[in-house]
Design an enzyme around this catalytic site. Structure first.
Site, mmCIF file in Angstrom:
data_model
loop_
_atom_site.group_PDB
_atom_site.id
_atom_site.type_symbol
_atom_site.label_atom_id
_atom_site.label_comp_id
_atom_site.label_asym_id
_atom_site.label_seq_id
_atom_site.Cartn_x
_atom_site.Cartn_y
_atom_site.Cartn_z
ATOM 1 N N ASP A 135 0.812 -1.213 0.000
ATOM 2 C CA ASP A 135 0.000 0.000 0.000
ATOM 3 C C ASP A 135 0.846 1.264 0.000
ATOM 4 O O ASP A 135 1.989 1.282 0.449
ATOM 5 C CB ASP A 135 -0.954 0.014 1.204
ATOM 6 C CG ASP A 135 -0.237 -0.162 2.543
ATOM 7 O OD1 ASP A 135 0.756 -0.932 2.591
ATOM 8 O OD2 ASP A 135 -0.652 0.458 3.543
ATOM 9 N N GLU A 171 -0.557 -2.096 5.260
ATOM 10 C CA GLU A 171 0.394 -2.043 6.386
ATOM 11 C C GLU A 171 0.308 -0.706 7.101
ATOM 12 O O GLU A 171 0.571 -0.624 8.299
ATOM 13 C CB GLU A 171 1.820 -2.274 5.876
ATOM 14 C CG GLU A 171 2.868 -2.376 6.973
ATOM 15 C CD GLU A 171 3.347 -1.031 7.524
ATOM 16 O OE1 GLU A 171 3.603 -0.933 8.737
ATOM 17 O OE2 GLU A 171 3.455 -0.081 6.724
#
Length: 415
Positions: free
Chosen positions: A102, A160
């Protein structure tokens, strides 16, 4: 976890030199040949960042790329994550290798040809590099599956950057079932390119956060005696909270307490009714993770009540601390010494940053390593989560060679 073989028409063909495709080069030797493709993957990902829990295109790109690599079994444990499994022809352990995928809600200010094409989103922490490295690792090892011992599970994890994070969700979906060891890495801008750091024991802190609302009594700024001023009270609370660490915690215990938001008021002549504070607390020790918020609330309660205000306090635990397994850390430290030059391995201190890699370490011994990505001479000096964050792309080759050597070492039956 259910694994299914998948094939998509028209998917990208992974880079392969003739030697790599034929398996005539050892994986470590082939890593250098793969470096240009890893850089290309990283740049493609960098141009199309997606923030936590929204990595739809990113995960599809990963899935399509992996689908073109022979021998991989793919699954989608969640909507925006991908897992690939490679079963070697020889007996051995099951090793998990994790990459986070991400981006962050940051507008990029770096003027490069492959800069983010999405306003307000940027890969400002190196996750695009992590993903490209593990795609490279899958490519390398798949070319040598006939001589590979054990099984490698490549985990491309979503979210994350945003608690509760994607790691815990993937663990619940079974990605750690049967895994003997788990490894991962972080491209690390504070460390010069060409260096690798492996800590034994605590490596990254638990990143908790807190929210506090001070409720007073608003009114005219010219008549403060008729009000209960939440700004003045909040200012005293901010100051007093600094003493929670400096005066109630052993100086040898690492703790960070930072107030990062103070929001109050709408006009120059109005005392508002309330003020809002928030921030973060970083700890390694489980007892401090409990005692610090209790002490914070005592401070907040005492000051608020002393001036006739009320308060609301919320403390939200984030990820667990990242704690590297000592025996596994020693083994991988030796791998670095055997694989790289003598000056590659660098001694580093734990960081108070947080990482949800810790969720995997609850299920199997794991090591989270740091690969240098900074270059002061080239102006690559900005910290993670900065709009001008960059990496020296030579770090991708270092990271790929490290993960290749580490994975091969841990797959062997005597590891």
């Amino acid at each position: 976890m259910t694994l299914v073989q998948t094939t998509l028409p028209g998917t990208p063909t992974p880079f392969a030199s003739s030697a790599l495709a034929g398996g005539t080069l050892a994986p470590l030797e082939a890593a250098a040949a793969l470096a240009p493709q890893v850089i290309q993957w990283r740049r493609q990902l960098h141009q199309r960042p997606e923030v936590a829990f929204h990595e739809v295109e990113t995960s599809q790109f990963i899935f399509d790329t992996l689908s073109a690599i022979p021998g991989l079994t793919l699954s989608r444990p969640t909507r925006t994550s991908v897992v690939a499994e490679l079963r070697g022809a020889l007996p051995g352990h099951t090793i998990a290798v994790r990459a986070d995928i991400d981006g962050l809600p940051i507008h990029e200010e770096v003027d490069v040809a492959f800069r983010s094409t999405r306003d307000g989103a940027m890969h400002a922490c190196g996750h695009d590099g992590h993903t490209a490295i593990v795609l490279g690792l899958a490519t390398l090892l798949a070319a040598h599956v006939d001589t590979l011992p054990g099984t490698v599970r490549f985990v491309f994890q979503h979210a994350e950057e945003l608690s509760p994070g994607g790691a815990e969700e993937l663990v619940q979906h079974g990605v750690m079932d049967g895994v003997a060891r788990v490894i991962g890495l972080h491209l690390w801008a504070p460390m010069p390119v060409g260096r690798i750091g492996i800590l034994s024991g605590p490596a990254m802190a638990a990143p908790d956060n807190f929210q506090c609302t001070i409720v007073g009594k608003g009114g005219h700024a010219a008549m403060p005696h008729e009000c209960v001023d939440p700004i003045a009270i909040g200012a005293q609370i901010v100051t007093a909270l600094q003493q929670v660490v400096s005066r109630t915690v052993d100086p040898l215990d690492p703790v960070v307490l930072s107030v990062t938001q103070f929001i109050a008021g709408t006009a120059f002549n109005v005392i508002p009714n309330s003020a809002y504070l928030s921030g973060t607390v970083r700890t390694f020790d489980a007892s401090l993770r409990t005692s610090v918020p209790a002490q914070m609330e005592r401070v907040i309660k005492g000051i608020a009540e002393a001036f006739g205000a009320s308060y609301e306090f919320r403390y939200l635990q984030g990820y667990r601390p990242v704690v590297n397994d000592p025996a596994l850390s020693a083994r991988l430290t030796d791998v670095v010494r055997r694989t790289f030059d003598n000056d590659t391995l660098i001694e580093m201190r734990p960081t108070m940053g947080g990482e949800d890699f810790s969720a995997y370490q609850q299920r199997a011994p794991g090591v989270f390593a740091f690969v240098g990505a900074g270059n002061e001479a080239a102006g690559i000096i900005f910290p993670h989560h900065h709009p001008r964050f960059q990496i020296d792309e030579r770090s991708l080759d270092v990271g790929l060679r490290y993960l290749t050597a580490a994975t091969l070492d841990l797959l062997t039956p005597n590891a």
